[in-house]
Structures are given as C-alpha cells and as structure tokens.
Design an enzyme around this catalytic site. Sequence first.
Site, PDB file in Angstrom:
ATOM      1  N   GLU A  42       0.834  -1.203   0.000  1.00 26.07           N
ATOM      2  CA  GLU A  42       0.000   0.000   0.000  1.00 26.07           C
ATOM      3  C   GLU A  42       0.869   1.252   0.000  1.00 26.07           C
ATOM      4  O   GLU A  42       1.690   1.452   0.903  1.00 26.07           O
ATOM      5  CB  GLU A  42      -0.916  -0.013   1.226  1.00 26.07           C
ATOM      6  CG  GLU A  42      -1.873  -1.202   1.227  1.00 26.07           C
ATOM      7  CD  GLU A  42      -2.463  -1.477   2.598  1.00 26.07           C
ATOM      8  OE1 GLU A  42      -2.398  -0.574   3.460  1.00 26.07           O
ATOM      9  OE2 GLU A  42      -2.970  -2.581   2.808  1.00 26.07           O
ATOM     10  N   GLU A  73      -4.280  -6.843   2.894  1.00 25.01           N
ATOM     11  CA  GLU A  73      -3.055  -7.523   3.314  1.00 25.01           C
ATOM     12  C   GLU A  73      -3.040  -8.997   2.917  1.00 25.01           C
ATOM     13  O   GLU A  73      -1.984  -9.544   2.585  1.00 25.01           O
ATOM     14  CB  GLU A  73      -2.859  -7.384   4.823  1.00 25.01           C
ATOM     15  CG  GLU A  73      -2.385  -6.011   5.257  1.00 25.01           C
ATOM     16  CD  GLU A  73      -3.458  -4.938   5.146  1.00 25.01           C
ATOM     17  OE1 GLU A  73      -3.104  -3.743   5.017  1.00 25.01           O
ATOM     18  OE2 GLU A  73      -4.649  -5.299   5.193  1.00 25.01           O
ATOM     19  N   PHE A  96       1.844  -1.399   8.696  1.00 26.75           N
ATOM     20  CA  PHE A  96       2.093  -1.545  10.132  1.00 26.75           C
ATOM     21  C   PHE A  96       1.935  -3.020  10.475  1.00 26.75           C
ATOM     22  O   PHE A  96       1.076  -3.705   9.924  1.00 26.75           O
ATOM     23  CB  PHE A  96       1.115  -0.717  10.964  1.00 26.75           C
ATOM     24  CG  PHE A  96       1.289   0.767  10.824  1.00 26.75           C
ATOM     25  CD1 PHE A  96       2.117   1.473  11.695  1.00 26.75           C
ATOM     26  CD2 PHE A  96       0.635   1.464   9.819  1.00 26.75           C
ATOM     27  CE1 PHE A  96       2.287   2.839  11.570  1.00 26.75           C
ATOM     28  CE2 PHE A  96       0.802   2.831   9.687  1.00 26.75           C
ATOM     29  CZ  PHE A  96       1.634   3.520  10.566  1.00 26.75           C
ATOM     30  N   ALA A  97       2.758  -3.511  11.403  1.00 26.72           N
ATOM     31  CA  ALA A  97       2.678  -4.924  11.775  1.00 26.72           C
ATOM     32  C   ALA A  97       1.286  -5.298  12.264  1.00 26.72           C
ATOM     33  O   ALA A  97       0.864  -6.451  12.132  1.00 26.72           O
ATOM     34  CB  ALA A  97       3.711  -5.237  12.860  1.00 26.72           C
ATOM     35  N   TYR A  99      -1.374  -4.710  10.917  1.00 27.61           N
ATOM     36  CA  TYR A  99      -2.234  -5.034   9.774  1.00 27.61           C
ATOM     37  C   TYR A  99      -1.905  -6.389   9.157  1.00 27.61           C
ATOM     38  O   TYR A  99      -2.535  -6.791   8.179  1.00 27.61           O
ATOM     39  CB  TYR A  99      -2.074  -3.981   8.668  1.00 27.61           C
ATOM     40  CG  TYR A  99      -2.399  -2.564   9.050  1.00 27.61           C
ATOM     41  CD1 TYR A  99      -3.088  -2.254  10.218  1.00 27.61           C
ATOM     42  CD2 TYR A  99      -2.016  -1.509   8.221  1.00 27.61           C
ATOM     43  CE1 TYR A  99      -3.373  -0.948  10.561  1.00 27.61           C
ATOM     44  CE2 TYR A  99      -2.304  -0.193   8.551  1.00 27.61           C
ATOM     45  CZ  TYR A  99      -2.981   0.082   9.722  1.00 27.61           C
ATOM     46  OH  TYR A  99      -3.253   1.386  10.048  1.00 27.61           O
ATOM     47  N   ILE A 100      -0.942  -7.091   9.693  1.00 31.07           N
ATOM     48  CA  ILE A 100      -0.449  -8.293   9.036  1.00 31.07           C
ATOM     49  C   ILE A 100      -1.360  -9.502   9.254  1.00 31.07           C
ATOM     50  O   ILE A 100      -1.282 -10.488   8.516  1.00 31.07           O
ATOM     51  CB  ILE A 100       0.984  -8.616   9.520  1.00 31.07           C
ATOM     52  CG1 ILE A 100       1.715  -9.470   8.480  1.00 31.07           C
ATOM     53  CG2 ILE A 100       0.967  -9.303  10.901  1.00 31.07           C
ATOM     54  CD1 ILE A 100       3.207  -9.599   8.754  1.00 31.07           C
ATOM     55  N   PRO A 102      -4.522 -10.373   8.593  1.00 32.20           N
ATOM     56  CA  PRO A 102      -5.270 -10.980   7.484  1.00 32.20           C
ATOM     57  C   PRO A 102      -4.408 -11.825   6.555  1.00 32.20           C
ATOM     58  O   PRO A 102      -4.923 -12.682   5.835  1.00 32.20           O
ATOM     59  CB  PRO A 102      -5.847  -9.765   6.740  1.00 32.20           C
ATOM     60  CG  PRO A 102      -5.931  -8.699   7.776  1.00 32.20           C
ATOM     61  CD  PRO A 102      -4.722  -8.904   8.639  1.00 32.20           C
ATOM     62  N   HIS A 142      -1.555   0.538  15.667  1.00 32.85           N
ATOM     63  CA  HIS A 142      -0.345   0.925  14.943  1.00 32.85           C
ATOM     64  C   HIS A 142       0.918   0.716  15.777  1.00 32.85           C
ATOM     65  O   HIS A 142       1.965   1.281  15.469  1.00 32.85           O
ATOM     66  CB  HIS A 142      -0.404   2.404  14.529  1.00 32.85           C
ATOM     67  CG  HIS A 142      -1.534   2.747  13.613  1.00 32.85           C
ATOM     68  ND1 HIS A 142      -2.817   2.956  14.069  1.00 32.85           N
ATOM     69  CD2 HIS A 142      -1.577   2.903  12.274  1.00 32.85           C
ATOM     70  CE1 HIS A 142      -3.606   3.243  13.042  1.00 32.85           C
ATOM     71  NE2 HIS A 142      -2.872   3.216  11.940  1.00 32.85           N
TER      72      HIS A 142
END
Length: 350
Positions: A42, A73, A96-97, A99-100, A102, A142
């Site tokens: 992104e 993601e 950002f970690a 968001y990982i 999914p 975040h």
Amino acid sequence: MIEEEPVSLQDAPTRQINMIEAINDALDIMMARDPDVVILGEDVGYFGGVFRATAGLQNKYGKHRVFDSPINECGIVGAAVGMAAYGLRPVPEIQFADYIYPGLDQLISEAARMRYRSAGEFTSPLTVRSPFGGGIFGGQTHSQSPEALFTHVAGLKTVIPSTPHDAKGLLIAAIEDNDPVIFFEPKRIYNGPFDGYYDNPSKTWKNHPGGKVPEGYYSIPLGKARVVREGTAMTVLAYGTMIHVVEAVLAEKGVDAEIIDLRTLVPLDIETVQKSVEKTGKCLVVHEATRTSGFGAELSALVQERCFYHLEAPVERVTGFDTPYPHSLEWAYFPGPVRIGEAVDRLLKD
C-alpha cells in the site's frame, strides 16, 4: 543476478544515515543487482511508503517492479507467495505490523510450507517488511509487537534490526534467502536520534540509533547475534529498540553487563547466548511485546535448559504488560529505566 563482490566493511566508505535511509539503500541495491526483486504494498510506489522507505524506487525501476496494491493484506501476501513460487523475489510491505493478521494464513499455510510440501521443488523467497512496535503514539492499531507469533511457525525466519548498519545488511541477506523472512523494523528508531521519556515524565534522555553505514553491497548472515558490549556482571538479551534503551539504562547505572543484540529471532544464535550466560552467570531478557508467551519466555527456557548449572540467579524478564496497547500511557508501557533498573538490582543482589 549480477555477480558482485561484497564490500570490505573495514575499507568501504561510509555514510551517516538513519534506518529508513539504510532500508531504502538495501532495496535499491538489490533491485539493481537482481531483476527478479519486486516491491509491492500500500502506497509503496508514487508515495514511497508511509515512512518513505521505498521513496524514489518506482521512479527509478518502473511501475512493473514497484507497484501499489489495494488495501488488502491477504492479497498482498498471497500475491507475493505466488510470485515467489514463480521465481521472483518479492518484498511486500505491510504498512504496520498490526495489519499483518489478514495475511497470516497465506504466510503460515502457504509460504512457510512451500519447500516441504513440494519436496524442495519450489521455494518461497519472499521478504515481508513491516514497521512494528510503539514510539509514535499510534495506539492499539499501529503499535503492536507480534514477533512471537512468527517465531512459532516452522519455515519462517524472523529478523529485527536495531541499527541502520544491521538493517541494510540483514535486509539484503533476507532478500537473498530462499525461504520466507519476516523483517520487522522498529519504527521508534526509524529516523535516528529519538527523545524518549523515562518512567518519570519529568526526565528525558536521548540516544542515537543512526550511524555509519558502508556504501555498496554487503550482507549480514541471518542467525548471527551481535555482542553490543562485553561485560561480566550479567548478560542482557534484547533486540530492536530495546537495545538502545538497555544501553542507556546500564550506562546510567554503571553496570558492567554484556549486551547481546539477537538480530534474528529465528534462526537464533543460541551459541552466543549460551557462551555469554555461562561467563556471567546471570541473564536479563528485555522486549517490548507482552509478557505472556512473548519471545522472552522462549529465551528464558533455553537459557535454563542450557546454562542451568552456571546460573547464579533466576532469569529475569522485563517486557510490555499483558494488556491492550495503551495510547495515552505508551511510555509507561515500554520497558524503561525504572523496571529495567529494578530487575538489574535484583540480579546484582543474588
């Protein structure tokens, strides 16, 4: 891939740069050396990433090698797994970690098992970059430190640099590795010197994670820890931002401790850890993630198993709390001088 001799780190010219610049430099070098290296995620293209780690790369290498993805993601990681199986070396960025999650199924069920499931016919040479940890008042979505989740998965490698020098060398090694690597970048030290509050907000301290970085290509082997400084009073195990926090606390207290920067959690340089603990007889583990089932628990178990007859005191842990990440109380959540100092004092008494 272009064949090129690595620079001699003793003789190479250096630049004083921060971690973001070092990461950008590593990506630039690897894209120039290997046409199979591609970057996706992104805002990584025209915008250059939310922290500008990919700034200028799309303009230099084109939209077919540095391209933006939807906010998806699962799709980012899934596409990268397919690219890797096809023969490319994708470097997806997760903003950002936090968001990982999914993309966990793609990483665990596909990337980590690719080599084994195909009996070595296919590999998954992808490197997932992501900023992690606190330091920007990003709150619960975040600021998380989920490294322990990935160290549990057989087939994944987990890397966390603490200096610009290591960030560049480790990222190059990760991209060249034929297995999937999770490359977490501590955002609190992205931009070099930082101001951080002690547990007492009236007192501040400064540290300087920015540093001299050799120009040109070099790599740092995955699975090799760095002895930050030698000492005899105790062994302190840490990684990422906490290396700089620990250094500051021990310097202020005047404790002759040996500090080991793990650099890679998997593969872990347990030999360096064991050698140090056997010498000092005491061990302190510091990390930012929550305490329960954090990577410090694994380190404590390994030290107990391998160094039991050399230990003069129980292994101490200083970590984040077992709570949702607090926005307004971020600096109290971090392991800081008060809690680290108390643990050091307990070890010194024993």
